[in-house]
Write an enzyme that holds these catalytic residues in place. Structure first.
Site, PDB file in Angstrom:
ATOM      1  N   CYS A  92       5.476  -6.546   7.447  1.00 49.53           N
ATOM      2  CA  CYS A  92       6.608  -6.086   8.258  1.00 49.53           C
ATOM      3  C   CYS A  92       6.988  -7.207   9.210  1.00 49.53           C
ATOM      4  CB  CYS A  92       6.222  -4.839   9.049  1.00 49.53           C
ATOM      5  SG  CYS A  92       7.601  -4.110   9.974  1.00 49.53           S
ATOM      6  N   CYS A 144       0.553  -1.260  15.847  1.00 55.07           N
ATOM      7  CA  CYS A 144       0.578  -1.032  14.393  1.00 55.07           C
ATOM      8  C   CYS A 144      -0.085  -2.191  13.650  1.00 55.07           C
ATOM      9  CB  CYS A 144       2.027  -0.871  13.939  1.00 55.07           C
ATOM     10  SG  CYS A 144       2.186  -0.624  12.153  1.00 55.07           S
ATOM     11  N   CYS A 203       5.386  -4.356  16.350  1.00 49.43           N
ATOM     12  CA  CYS A 203       4.970  -3.265  17.241  1.00 49.43           C
ATOM     13  C   CYS A 203       3.475  -3.454  17.538  1.00 49.43           C
ATOM     14  CB  CYS A 203       5.215  -1.913  16.582  1.00 49.43           C
ATOM     15  SG  CYS A 203       6.953  -1.647  16.130  1.00 49.43           S
ATOM     16  N   GLU A 226       0.834  -1.201   0.000  1.00 48.28           N
ATOM     17  CA  GLU A 226       0.000   0.000   0.000  1.00 48.28           C
ATOM     18  C   GLU A 226       0.872   1.256   0.000  1.00 48.28           C
ATOM     19  OE1 GLU A 226      -4.243  -1.166   1.966  1.00 48.28           O
ATOM     20  OE2 GLU A 226      -2.616  -0.815   3.376  1.00 48.28           O
ATOM     21  N   CYS A 233      -1.273   6.621   9.668  1.00 54.20           N
ATOM     22  CA  CYS A 233      -0.109   5.939  10.239  1.00 54.20           C
ATOM     23  C   CYS A 233      -0.542   4.677  10.978  1.00 54.20           C
ATOM     24  CB  CYS A 233       0.603   6.808  11.270  1.00 54.20           C
ATOM     25  SG  CYS A 233       1.086   8.409  10.688  1.00 54.20           S
ATOM     26  N   CYS A 250       3.492   8.599   0.835  1.00 50.12           N
ATOM     27  CA  CYS A 250       3.945   7.723   1.909  1.00 50.12           C
ATOM     28  C   CYS A 250       4.223   6.361   1.276  1.00 50.12           C
ATOM     29  CB  CYS A 250       2.850   7.645   2.979  1.00 50.12           C
ATOM     30  SG  CYS A 250       3.249   6.537   4.322  1.00 50.12           S
TER      31      CYS A 250
END
Ligand code: SAH
Length: 327
Positions: A104, A111, A108, A83, A318, A97
């Site tokens: 990933c 997230c 975290c 994305e 974010c 962005c």
């Protein structure tokens, strides 16, 4: 487009060395295919059209938020989701962005990307094609590596992409690489990187809490990460931006603001407080709590701003990029 495949195809066809520069210049300026590249022989345009797909990414879906933010979901040629987001600001800035990885490997807890599967590192061409997608519809002038993935775990490709972003309108000074604090990557960026901005996702100023929020802190604890960032600042003379996502009752108390102010050299760091974008795991701090936290930082000489939230209604903000979580 796959720039290695482009080069090979041109070499195989015995084309002169300047051809790849011509093709890239068209693409970087927003061309949408080979057919309009009027300084290339027609036969060559046709051959490229057959052999080198114009983008390494297939657009699967595009969402438009009420604030003008656009989120694009792509697939790589091997089917991995990626994305990217275009943010439009009132002052005319157009910021893309970019994702450095599909998924990933870090976990975290706040997230959404961290809870999806890690698929792959992206190539430099796959990173550039995210920016070029938006460049085809309008000028872009800022780039942030704040999409999916940890840029420092794919730094070669990220730096190769950074080297070409200026051709698409995004200079190094308007490019930011954000990291969880992967120390070897920070050091390498300090040594060999272009003059891009470094941003550090900090989120807590004590090791116990930071490790709870970001398990990577066990590997590279705070003192080491902050030291690497201070060195970056003293070598590069550019402030490191600290990102701090505001979680109610978790990291937003007065003492925690004090501890953060004490941990940061005001000459080397500036803080960006990020309102938490819902991912199900936490409650976000209230607007008042964020303002109070920022005021404590400012009273202690540390510059603090609150990040504008963009694209929340399309899960483009974010920490919300998870490719629909369907993968
Ligand atoms: N892996 C890099 C690049 C991603 S940047 C890094 O972590 O820095 C994405 C930014 O959004 C990071 O600062 C991340 O901590 C922050 N973020 C993640 N989840 C969030 C959420 N739910 N709300 C607000 N910010 C979030």
């Amino acid at each position: 487009m796959d720039l290695d495949l482009l080069q090979r195809t041109l070499d195989d066809g015995g084309e002169p060395a300047f051809r790849s520069r011509q093709v890239w210049a068209w693409a970087a300026h927003g061309a949408s295919g080979y057919e309009g590249m009027t300084d290339l022989p027609l036969a060559l345009r046709a051959r490229l059209d057959e052999r080198v797909p114009f983008s390494t990414l297939a657009l699967e879906h595009e969402s438009h938020a009420s604030d003008g933010t656009v989120k694009a979901l792509f697939r790589t040629h091997d089917g991995h989701p990626v994305e990217a987001v275009l943010m439009r600001y009132r002052d005319g800035r157009r910021s893309v962005c970019l994702s450095s990885q599909s998924g990933c490997p870090l976990t975290c807890t706040f997230c959404a990307t961290g809870s999806m599967r890690f698929h792959s590192n992206l190539t430099a061409s796959e990173i550039l094609d995210q920016a070029l997608h938006f460049r085809r519809s309008e000028d872009v002038d800022h780039g942030v590596f704040m999409g999916m993935g940890e840029p420092m775990l794919n730094l070669d490709a990220v730096l190769a992409a950074c080297a070409r972003l200026p051709d698409a309108g995004i200079t190094h000074r308007r490019t930011t690489i954000s990291t969880v604090g992967w120390v070897p990557g920070i050091r390498r960026l300090t040594e060999v990187g272009p003059p891009v901005r470094l941003a550090l996702s900090l989120h807590a100023a004590d090791d116990a809490l930071r490790s709870q929020l970001m398990p990577v802190n066990d590997r590279y604890p705070l003192a080491e990460v902050l030291e690497a960032c201070r060195e970056h600042h003293s070598e590069r003379r550019r402030k490191v931006f600290v990102e701090y996502v505001m979680l109610a009752g978790v990291n937003d108390r007065y003492e925690q603001a004090l501890a953060l102010a004490q941990a940061l050299d005001p000459h080397a760091f500036k803080v960006n407080l990020i309102p938490y974008n819902p991912t199900g795991a936490y409650e976000g701090s209230s607007r008042e709590a964020i303002a109070a936290f920022g005021a404590v930082l400012e009273e202690h000489g540390v510059r603090a701003t609150v990040r504008l939230t963009r694209g929340r209604d399309i899960e483009a903000a974010c920490g919300q990029l998870a490719a629909g979580a369907a993968v």
